[in-house]
Design a protein around this motif. Structure first.
Motif, PDB file in Angstrom:
ATOM      1  N   GLY A  53      29.700  33.884  44.676  1.00 53.84           N
ATOM      2  CA  GLY A  53      29.195  32.925  43.699  1.00 53.84           C
ATOM      3  C   GLY A  53      29.980  32.892  42.406  1.00 53.84           C
ATOM      4  N   ILE A  54      31.025  33.731  42.305  1.00 57.23           N
ATOM      5  CA  ILE A  54      31.866  33.777  41.111  1.00 57.23           C
ATOM      6  C   ILE A  54      33.310  33.446  41.466  1.00 57.23           C
ATOM      7  CG2 ILE A  54      32.718  35.231  39.220  1.00 57.23           C
ATOM      8  CD1 ILE A  54      30.150  36.920  39.589  1.00 57.23           C
ATOM      9  N   ALA A  55      33.834  34.123  42.488  1.00 56.14           N
ATOM     10  CA  ALA A  55      35.223  33.915  42.909  1.00 56.14           C
ATOM     11  C   ALA A  55      35.317  32.727  43.868  1.00 56.14           C
ATOM     12  CB  ALA A  55      35.763  35.168  43.586  1.00 56.14           C
ATOM     13  N   THR A  56      36.406  31.997  43.761  1.00 54.92           N
ATOM     14  CA  THR A  56      36.678  30.898  44.682  1.00 54.92           C
ATOM     15  C   THR A  56      37.918  31.153  45.526  1.00 54.92           C
ATOM     16  OG1 THR A  56      37.931  29.733  42.959  1.00 54.92           O
ATOM     17  CG2 THR A  56      35.588  29.205  43.169  1.00 54.92           C
ATOM     18  N   GLU A  57      38.875  31.908  44.987  1.00 57.99           N
ATOM     19  CA  GLU A  57      40.140  32.157  45.683  1.00 57.99           C
ATOM     20  C   GLU A  57      40.605  33.566  45.367  1.00 57.99           C
ATOM     21  OE1 GLU A  57      44.795  30.763  45.322  1.00 57.99           O
ATOM     22  OE2 GLU A  57      43.218  29.357  44.712  1.00 57.99           O
ATOM     23  N   LEU A  58      40.623  34.424  46.367  1.00 57.27           N
ATOM     24  CA  LEU A  58      40.977  35.825  46.166  1.00 57.27           C
ATOM     25  C   LEU A  58      42.215  36.201  46.970  1.00 57.27           C
ATOM     26  CD1 LEU A  58      37.524  37.659  46.409  1.00 57.27           C
ATOM     27  CD2 LEU A  58      38.790  37.078  44.334  1.00 57.27           C
ATOM     28  N   THR A  59      43.066  36.988  46.354  1.00 59.00           N
ATOM     29  CA  THR A  59      44.159  37.648  47.060  1.00 59.00           C
ATOM     30  C   THR A  59      43.887  39.143  46.984  1.00 59.00           C
ATOM     31  OG1 THR A  59      45.765  35.929  46.522  1.00 59.00           O
ATOM     32  CG2 THR A  59      46.634  38.090  47.120  1.00 59.00           C
ATOM     33  N   LEU A  60      43.854  39.810  48.127  1.00 58.45           N
ATOM     34  CA  LEU A  60      43.555  41.234  48.189  1.00 58.45           C
ATOM     35  C   LEU A  60      44.840  42.021  48.413  1.00 58.45           C
ATOM     36  CD1 LEU A  60      40.359  41.228  50.446  1.00 58.45           C
ATOM     37  CD2 LEU A  60      40.556  40.796  47.985  1.00 58.45           C
ATOM     38  N   VAL A  61      45.105  42.974  47.532  1.00 60.25           N
ATOM     39  CA  VAL A  61      46.307  43.795  47.627  1.00 60.25           C
ATOM     40  C   VAL A  61      45.862  45.245  47.752  1.00 60.25           C
ATOM     41  CG1 VAL A  61      48.515  44.373  46.575  1.00 60.25           C
ATOM     42  CG2 VAL A  61      47.499  42.126  46.157  1.00 60.25           C
ATOM     43  N   GLU A  62      45.871  45.772  48.970  1.00 64.32           N
ATOM     44  CA  GLU A  62      45.414  47.136  49.241  1.00 64.32           C
ATOM     45  C   GLU A  62      46.562  48.099  48.976  1.00 64.32           C
ATOM     46  OE1 GLU A  62      42.552  49.985  50.428  1.00 64.32           O
ATOM     47  OE2 GLU A  62      42.230  47.816  50.368  1.00 64.32           O
ATOM     48  N   LEU A  63      46.460  48.873  47.873  1.00 69.77           N
ATOM     49  CA  LEU A  63      47.550  49.754  47.465  1.00 69.77           C
ATOM     50  C   LEU A  63      47.148  51.217  47.369  1.00 69.77           C
ATOM     51  CD1 LEU A  63      49.327  47.632  44.689  1.00 69.77           C
ATOM     52  CD2 LEU A  63      49.901  47.843  47.100  1.00 69.77           C
ATOM     53  N   GLY A  64      45.891  51.540  47.655  1.00 68.27           N
ATOM     54  CA  GLY A  64      45.481  52.946  47.605  1.00 68.27           C
ATOM     55  C   GLY A  64      45.196  53.419  46.192  1.00 68.27           C
ATOM     56  N   ASP A  65      45.599  54.674  45.902  1.00 65.90           N
ATOM     57  CA  ASP A  65      45.312  55.271  44.597  1.00 65.90           C
ATOM     58  C   ASP A  65      46.085  54.566  43.487  1.00 65.90           C
ATOM     59  OD1 ASP A  65      43.656  57.091  45.834  1.00 65.90           O
ATOM     60  OD2 ASP A  65      45.226  58.610  46.043  1.00 65.90           O
ATOM     61  N   PHE A  66      45.532  54.635  42.285  1.00 62.10           N
ATOM     62  CA  PHE A  66      46.091  53.906  41.145  1.00 62.10           C
ATOM     63  C   PHE A  66      47.408  54.520  40.683  1.00 62.10           C
ATOM     64  CE2 PHE A  66      45.895  52.918  36.427  1.00 62.10           C
ATOM     65  CZ  PHE A  66      46.238  51.582  36.586  1.00 62.10           C
ATOM     66  N   HIS A  67      48.480  53.730  40.719  1.00 64.49           N
ATOM     67  CA  HIS A  67      49.797  54.107  40.208  1.00 64.49           C
ATOM     68  C   HIS A  67      50.325  52.890  39.440  1.00 64.49           C
ATOM     69  CE1 HIS A  67      49.926  57.834  42.450  1.00 64.49           C
ATOM     70  NE2 HIS A  67      49.631  57.181  43.562  1.00 64.49           N
ATOM     71  N   PRO A  68      50.054  52.835  38.140  1.00 64.47           N
ATOM     72  CA  PRO A  68      50.312  51.599  37.390  1.00 64.47           C
ATOM     73  C   PRO A  68      51.751  51.119  37.405  1.00 64.47           C
ATOM     74  CG  PRO A  68      49.794  53.439  35.906  1.00 64.47           C
ATOM     75  CD  PRO A  68      49.461  53.879  37.286  1.00 64.47           C
ATOM     76  N   ALA A  69      52.726  52.023  37.330  1.00 69.74           N
ATOM     77  CA  ALA A  69      54.127  51.582  37.335  1.00 69.74           C
ATOM     78  C   ALA A  69      54.495  50.952  38.672  1.00 69.74           C
ATOM     79  CB  ALA A  69      55.051  52.755  37.015  1.00 69.74           C
ATOM     80  N   VAL A 151      27.275  34.370  35.322  1.00 71.34           N
ATOM     81  CA  VAL A 151      26.136  34.085  36.189  1.00 71.34           C
ATOM     82  C   VAL A 151      26.678  33.543  37.500  1.00 71.34           C
ATOM     83  CG1 VAL A 151      24.036  32.739  36.519  1.00 71.34           C
ATOM     84  CG2 VAL A 151      24.614  33.602  34.246  1.00 71.34           C
ATOM     85  N   ALA A 152      26.336  34.183  38.603  1.00 71.45           N
ATOM     86  CA  ALA A 152      26.824  33.748  39.906  1.00 71.45           C
ATOM     87  C   ALA A 152      26.185  32.426  40.306  1.00 71.45           C
ATOM     88  CB  ALA A 152      26.529  34.811  40.958  1.00 71.45           C
ATOM     89  N   ASP A 153      26.995  31.546  40.867  1.00 80.35           N
ATOM     90  CA  ASP A 153      26.514  30.271  41.394  1.00 80.35           C
ATOM     91  C   ASP A 153      26.397  30.421  42.908  1.00 80.35           C
ATOM     92  OD1 ASP A 153      25.955  27.719  42.173  1.00 80.35           O
ATOM     93  OD2 ASP A 153      27.616  26.765  41.098  1.00 80.35           O
TER      94      ASP A 153
END
Length: 316
Positions: A53-69, A151-153
């Motif tokens: 109800g909030i997102a319309t277009e998602l791209t999912l990037v599965e990268l595991g643990d957080f490594h910002p660089a 607010v979710a639609d």
């Protein structure tokens, strides 16, 4: 505009849904737990479900643990054709945003309270000033959690999802040995999950020290109303409200807080509110899930006495 939201173990960070809503539902979710390894189903992800109800277009990037660089290097090509990129001002978002800005050679507008292609509003000087800037054609920005609301639609259908799972090798990140939990006494109120607040009903500055001890015992942060900061009992950065810090805790305990609109407007949408006040008809008591008609000062003393044995047992 497109939002970039760092997800850990399938859970959205504070302000994640707000950033997606600010970008009209377009977002890149990057992190871990986005795709169920057994079913390979994105729809079962907690983060994806929370954005219904909030997102319309998602791209999912599965990268595991957080490594910002490494993540910034992987995301930069994906975002190169996106002129406006928005991240929630969560700890991970604040870490990733400047790296993306550097790689994409764009200005970074941190601490925004509102973001548009032609206008960005920035909170400065501890939230006491609001600056409006024209961002230019390309930029990176972070949105303060809890200031926008969402607010979710439920009429919206499921978002369009494209999964991206590739990651270029990058060894520039430091090795994380341990992640320490935040100290409730010093954490930014905007990020505190539990807050114990004091208001005009407190009878003296010594109550602030009592509030701090009780907050520590409960694993909560201490906040106050403008009346208390005007008295000089606590610094301005502990003031909750539209003229102080906008918060969005899971639990808010209010002692002697009447609930002026300037205060309640800055409370966000707490999951639970407990209010202690002698005036059963004041606004804060009407908002509370549990309203206790009692003297806040006497209740604080009784509560501290009840918590003291638990503290000693924990120390032992």
């Amino acid at each position: 505009m497109i939002a970039v939201v760092v997800v850990r173990a399938g859970q959205l960070p504070a302000g994640g849904a707000e950033a997606v809503a600010e970008c009209a539902g377009r977002a890149v979710l990057v992190g871990s737990g986005l795709v169920d390894a057994e079913s390979e189903s994105e729809s079962e992800s907690g983060a994806v479900a929370e954005l219904a109800g909030i997102a319309t277009e998602l791209t999912l990037v599965e990268l595991g643990d957080f490594h910002p660089a490494a993540w910034a290097s992987a995301l930069a090509p994906l975002l190169a054709n996106e002129p406006a990129v928005l991240l929630p001002g969560s700890p991970d978002g604040r870490d990733l945003a400047p790296r993306l800005a550097a790689l994409l050679h764009r200005p970074l507008f941190a601490g925004a309270t509102g973001v548009g292609r032609q206008r960005i509003e920035l909170a400065r000087n501890g939230g006491r000033e609001l600056h409006t800037v024209a961002p230019g054609p390309e930029f990176i920005a972070t949105l303060q959690p809890g200031v926008r609301g969402v607010v979710a639609d439920r009429r919206l259908g499921p978002p369009t999802i494209a999964s991206v799972v590739t990651l270029a090798d990058d060894e520039r990140d430091p090795v994380v040995l341990e992640v320490q939990p935040p100290d409730p006494a010093t954490i930014d109120l905007a990020e505190a999950p539990r807050i114990v607040g004091g208001g005009a009903g407190l009878d003296g500055p010594e109550r602030i020290a009592q509030l701090e001890r009780i907050s520590s015992a409960l694993g909560a942060s201490m906040g106050a109303t403008r009346v208390i900061t005007d008295r000089g009992w606590v610094p301005h950065e502990r003031q909750i409200g539209t003229t102080g810090v906008v918060v969005d805790p899971q639990l808010y305990l209010a002692f002697g807080v009447s609930g002026a609109v300037q205060h309640t407007s800055g409370l966000g949408n707490p999951d639970h509110i407990i209010s202690v006040n002698t005036d059963q008809h004041c606004p804060m008591m009407q908002l509370a899930d549990l309203a206790i008609v009692a003297d806040a000062n006497a209740t604080l003393t009784a509560l501290e006495a009840l918590l003291a044995p638990a503290e000693h047992e924990g120390a032992a």
